[in-house]
Design an enzyme around this catalytic site. Structure first.
Site, short mmCIF file in Angstrom:
data_model
loop_
_atom_site.label_atom_id
_atom_site.label_comp_id
_atom_site.label_asym_id
_atom_site.label_seq_id
_atom_site.Cartn_x
_atom_site.Cartn_y
_atom_site.Cartn_z
CG ASP A 293 -1.91 -1.09 1.24
OD1 ASP A 293 -2.43 -1.42 0.17
OD2 ASP A 293 -2.19 -1.65 2.32
CG ASP B 189 -11.66 -1.97 -0.69
OD1 ASP B 189 -10.91 -2.96 -0.76
OD2 ASP B 189 -11.32 -0.83 -1.08
#
Length: 251
Positions: free
Chosen positions: A11, A130
């Site tokens: 990330d 998500d």
């Protein structure tokens, strides 16, 4: 028999690898190029690079950094974050990505999945989902997990696969960074609903979590960040553990 895959995730924010809990409280985890090289040496099956601020900042992914990471890899490389056009995908593939991960753009324009699948092949298109548990139901979130969509996770996964997604990257926001284990029921429900590979993400904390998500969750691959970045679990040792547990992995 198809082998299960272990996938470290980078990330990236402002050129650095970061990691938080449930998408918040981010802390520095190191240089993405150095981490990528390490994971390739240690036997990672693939690598995922997510530019986590690109979508909310309404900009394209960091292609120069993607190019630097790609140079140190000899494993499949997926890049996501801020992808909204065919030109974005072309730029990333030319920069060294093997696959692209789309999320917010796919939710806003589901036909974008089919467009990319036709142009580049479904094997190139990963749809990231998500999901957050809200009142007992798994709801899909968008824009880096900041906005609810009103969509039910399993339904959206099924639709994305039908439109041409080659893989699904399924992240439980409720488990992300908690090291409490993967969302097994959600992963199993999605795996049963689609015919494409499912990458489970969110919650990895110990080797047994991977055994569970492969066996009970039916995942084809498992993605993790914290336990790899901060040297809590080494990839070679994890693969040996899974092999001993009867999980088919690439040693």
């Amino acid at each position: 028999m198809v082998k299960k895959r272990l996938i470290p995730c980078l990330d990236v924010r402002d050129g650095r690898t970061v990691k938080g809990i449930q998408f918040e409280g981010l802390r520095d985890a190191g240089d993405p190029v150095a981490l990528a090289a390490r994971y390739a040496r240690e036997g990672a099956d693939e690598l995922v690079f997510l530019d986590i601020t690109a979508t909310n900042q309404r900009r394209q992914p960091l292609t120069e950094l993607v190019r630097d990471v790609a140079r140190v890899l000899d494993i499949p490389f997926t890049v996501g974050g801020g992808i909204s056009t065919v030109a974005d995908v072309e730029a990333l593939l030319l920069s060294g990505a093997d696959k692209v991960s789309i999320n917010s753009a796919a939710l806003a324009r589901p036909g974008f999945i089919a467009d990319l699948s036709r142009r580049f092949g479904s094997q190139c298109v990963v749809v990231a989902v998500d999901a957050r548990l809200v009142d007992g139901e798994w709801q899909v979130m968008t824009r880096a997990g900041t906005q609810a969509t009103g969509r039910q996770a399993v339904d959206w996964c099924r639709e994305a696969a039908d439109l041409g997604a080659g893989e699904l990257l399924l992240t439980s926001m409720s488990h992300d960074g908690t090291k409490s284990g993967f969302a097994l029921e959600l992963t199993r429900a999605v795996s049963n609903a689609v015919s494409v590979p499912v990458i489970a993400s969110g919650g990895a904390g110990q080797p047994s979590d991977f055994t569970e998500v492969f066996q009970a969750g039916g995942a084809d691959a498992a993605l993790a960040a914290s336990i790899f970045h901060f040297n809590e679990t080494a990839l070679p040792a994890l693969k040996q553990y899974l092999h001993a547990a009867g999980i088919h992995v690439r040693l």
